[in-house]
Motif scaffolding. Sequence first.
Motif, short mmCIF file in Angstrom:
data_model
loop_
_atom_site.label_atom_id
_atom_site.label_comp_id
_atom_site.label_asym_id
_atom_site.label_seq_id
_atom_site.Cartn_x
_atom_site.Cartn_y
_atom_site.Cartn_z
N ALA A 115 4.56 -5.89 9.99
CA ALA A 115 3.97 -5.38 11.59
C ALA A 115 3.42 -4.03 10.62
CB ALA A 115 4.19 -4.96 11.99
N ILE A 116 3.88 -3.07 9.46
CA ILE A 116 3.61 -2.31 8.27
C ILE A 116 3.81 -2.99 7.29
CG2 ILE A 116 3.66 -0.13 7.94
CD1 ILE A 116 4.86 0.44 10.33
N GLU A 117 2.58 -2.28 6.74
CA GLU A 117 2.06 -3.05 5.05
C GLU A 117 2.46 -1.54 3.84
OE1 GLU A 117 -0.58 -7.30 4.96
OE2 GLU A 117 -1.57 -5.19 5.28
N ARG A 118 2.75 -2.50 3.08
CA ARG A 118 2.62 -1.28 1.65
C ARG A 118 1.73 -1.73 0.59
NH1 ARG A 118 7.87 2.49 0.57
NH2 ARG A 118 7.53 3.39 -1.43
N THR A 119 0.84 -0.89 1.26
CA THR A 119 -0.26 -0.80 0.34
C THR A 119 -0.62 -0.72 -1.00
OG1 THR A 119 -1.19 1.32 1.27
CG2 THR A 119 -1.87 -1.24 2.55
N ARG A 120 0.43 0.63 -1.74
CA ARG A 120 0.89 1.04 -3.12
C ARG A 120 2.29 1.15 -3.54
NH1 ARG A 120 1.64 6.80 -4.10
NH2 ARG A 120 1.00 8.44 -2.13
N GLN A 121 2.40 1.24 -4.79
CA GLN A 121 3.82 1.57 -5.41
C GLN A 121 3.44 3.13 -5.42
OE1 GLN A 121 3.68 -1.20 -8.51
NE2 GLN A 121 5.90 -1.55 -8.15
N THR A 122 5.20 3.69 -5.25
CA THR A 122 4.98 4.83 -5.10
C THR A 122 6.45 5.35 -6.21
OG1 THR A 122 6.64 4.56 -3.72
CG2 THR A 122 4.31 5.54 -3.09
N GLU A 123 6.41 6.73 -6.98
CA GLU A 123 7.94 6.99 -7.53
C GLU A 123 8.75 6.85 -6.41
OE1 GLU A 123 6.44 10.50 -8.90
OE2 GLU A 123 4.73 10.19 -10.34
N THR A 124 9.90 7.30 -7.24
CA THR A 124 10.75 6.94 -6.45
C THR A 124 10.60 8.50 -5.76
OG1 THR A 124 13.29 7.43 -7.16
CG2 THR A 124 12.23 7.84 -9.18
N GLN A 125 11.94 8.57 -4.97
CA GLN A 125 11.99 9.84 -4.05
C GLN A 125 13.05 10.65 -4.15
OE1 GLN A 125 8.57 9.64 -2.22
NE2 GLN A 125 9.75 9.75 0.22
N LEU B 90 4.27 9.60 -0.49
CA LEU B 90 3.99 8.59 0.30
C LEU B 90 2.75 8.46 1.43
CD1 LEU B 90 7.90 8.32 2.01
CD2 LEU B 90 6.24 6.90 0.30
N LEU B 91 1.46 9.26 1.29
CA LEU B 91 0.04 9.27 1.87
C LEU B 91 -0.29 8.24 1.35
CD1 LEU B 91 -0.26 13.46 1.42
CD2 LEU B 91 0.38 12.35 3.87
N GLY B 92 -0.72 7.68 1.85
CA GLY B 92 -1.56 6.69 2.17
C GLY B 92 -0.65 5.26 1.69
N ALA B 93 -0.03 5.38 1.91
CA ALA B 93 1.30 3.96 0.78
C ALA B 93 1.26 2.58 2.21
CB ALA B 93 2.63 4.25 0.74
N PHE B 94 1.18 3.12 3.22
CA PHE B 94 1.63 2.25 4.64
C PHE B 94 0.43 2.03 4.92
CE2 PHE B 94 4.70 4.40 3.63
CZ PHE B 94 6.13 3.77 3.16
N ASN B 95 0.11 0.64 5.70
CA ASN B 95 -0.89 0.28 6.44
C ASN B 95 -0.61 -0.07 7.39
OD1 ASN B 95 -3.35 -1.39 6.85
ND2 ASN B 95 -4.47 -1.04 5.49
N SER B 96 -1.25 0.13 9.18
CA SER B 96 -0.88 -0.95 9.87
C SER B 96 -1.72 -1.53 10.97
CB SER B 96 -0.04 0.56 10.77
OG SER B 96 -0.50 1.32 11.16
N LYS B 97 -2.78 -1.72 9.67
CA LYS B 97 -4.13 -1.59 10.94
C LYS B 97 -3.79 -3.19 11.35
CE LYS B 97 -7.49 0.03 7.91
NZ LYS B 97 -7.83 0.04 6.73
N LYS B 98 -2.77 -4.09 10.63
CA LYS B 98 -2.71 -5.26 11.94
C LYS B 98 -1.68 -5.61 13.09
CE LYS B 98 -3.39 -8.12 7.41
NZ LYS B 98 -2.86 -8.92 6.66
N PHE B 99 -1.23 -3.87 13.01
CA PHE B 99 -0.33 -4.30 14.11
C PHE B 99 -0.84 -4.02 15.44
CE2 PHE B 99 3.49 -1.50 15.85
CZ PHE B 99 3.97 -1.55 16.15
#
Length: 205
Positions: A157-167, A179-188
Amino acid sequence: MANSSISFGKDLAKSVFPHLCVGCELPKLLTKEQLCSSCTLQLPLFKWNSVTNNAAYDVFKGRLPFEGAFALMKFSKQGITQKIMHDIKYNGNKKLAFEMGQKLGKAMQNVEWNIPLAGIIPVPLHPKKEEKRGFNQAIELGKGLAQELEIPILSRAIERTRQTETQTKKNRIERIENLLGAFNSKKFKNNGNYLLIDDVLTTGA
């Protein structure tokens, strides 16, 4: 000398018994689960009787609109929770993740929970990271939870659109920025209440 004897005993047990308890690393008796009965009884479970009155809920309170939150176990370094997480993420123990999801589902059935759920959404990994690991631990947890609650799991349902550094070594603000801008839920298509699941809750970023 005592520590050496314990280590030798565990190594010997692994060679004789291929199926050992993830927690104590000793042979499991009378169970097909990943944890022996003794370790299961010692799990540091959170004590909560409401999804709006517990430590997990307090992490998110006042920060975003949500109906409730909860966690299954407390974390401590070198403790059994860390062993479980490590075995799932780095040893590919999907069965253990499924069982932990089941335990969470059973715990949810014993508390105040009057919110109808349309589905379970696991927090996604970036495709490259998921390909490297071979699976997404949040999805495996979600499968066990979905079976117990008898509701569907929406694994994409949600996509990870970019890789992020370890938290790991970041504070709350840095984690949010990471994590800003790291997820996309447009298809949901949101048409109800959904349960978002992940393997670890720290700052809630």
